[in-house]
Design an enzyme around this catalytic site. Structure first.
Site, short mmCIF file in Angstrom:
data_model
loop_
_atom_site.label_atom_id
_atom_site.label_comp_id
_atom_site.label_asym_id
_atom_site.label_seq_id
_atom_site.Cartn_x
_atom_site.Cartn_y
_atom_site.Cartn_z
CB VAL A 90 -0.96 0.00 1.21
CG1 VAL A 90 -1.82 1.27 1.22
CG2 VAL A 90 -1.86 -1.23 1.16
CB CYS A 91 3.99 2.11 1.81
SG CYS A 91 3.47 1.69 3.48
CB SER A 92 4.98 0.60 -3.10
OG SER A 92 6.01 0.18 -2.21
#
Length: 201
Positions: A90-92
């Site tokens: 999700v962060c990416s």
């Protein structure tokens, strides 16, 4: 509102509900993503509230130099975007998504800083693989999660919550979203909060 800003805002609203277009290096990035799997949505107790002053910070930046609250006080509204860990799914997608919203941040006289408890070399490699971000990325690595701990968003496993803070030009927290760590925050809600803060100043 300028037509281009409206267009950017619409793009942001769509982005919140649809997958992001893949960056130029997405194939390489995708191959390096660590499959975290579902996690407890939150694992911390928030230590600040809307209306509190943002704790002061002075963090090293991936691009060199430091990122300080004092750099923005009296000059810009500020969004702090905490993500749990580099090289995770999700962060990416979250941070590259803010590239779409750059004009909307500017229209609200706002700056954005990305923060993670990873160290600088890890963040350097990860953000380069993303294909470039318009905003500075800072490391809350040492003392480990120091700022996250002050805010009450350091999780028991040493990563931070997925959290957004909007801070006005006086250094006062005006919006907080400690988000389900497994999902990307709604960029439309963030833009709406920024617009409210900008209008009131």
């Amino acid at each position: 509102m300028h037509a281009r800003v409206i267009g950017a805002a619409l793009a942001v609203l769509l982005c919140a509900a649809t997958p992001l277009a893949a960056p130029a290096t997405a194939q390489g990035l995708a191959a390096d993503i660590y499959p975290v799997g579902p996690l407890p949505p939150t694992d911390s107790k928030l230590a600040v509230a809307v209306g509190d002053r943002m704790p002061d910070f002075d963090l090293p930046a991936v691009s060199g130099g430091r990122v300080r609250l004092s750099d923005y006080r009296g000059r810009k509204n500020l969004v702090l975007s905490f993500v749990p860990a580099a090289w995770t799914p999700v962060c990416s997608g979250q941070w590259p998504g803010y590239n779409i919203a750059k004009e909307a941040f500017e229209a609200n006289d706002a700056a954005l800083v990305g923060i993670s408890a990873d160290n600088i070399p890890t963040l350097y490699a990860w953000t380069r693989e993303m294909g470039g971000l318009w905003f500075p990325v800072a490391s809350d690595f040492w003392p480990h999660g120091g700022l996250a701990q002050k805010l009450g968003i350091l999780r028991s496993d040493g990563v931070t919550e997925r959290a957004l803070f909007v801070v006005d030009k006086k250094g006062v927290i005006r919006f907080i979203d400690v988000h389900d760590i497994n999902t990307r925050p709604d960029l439309g809600q963030l833009l709406a909060a920024l617009a409210r803060v900008h209008k009131e100043q």
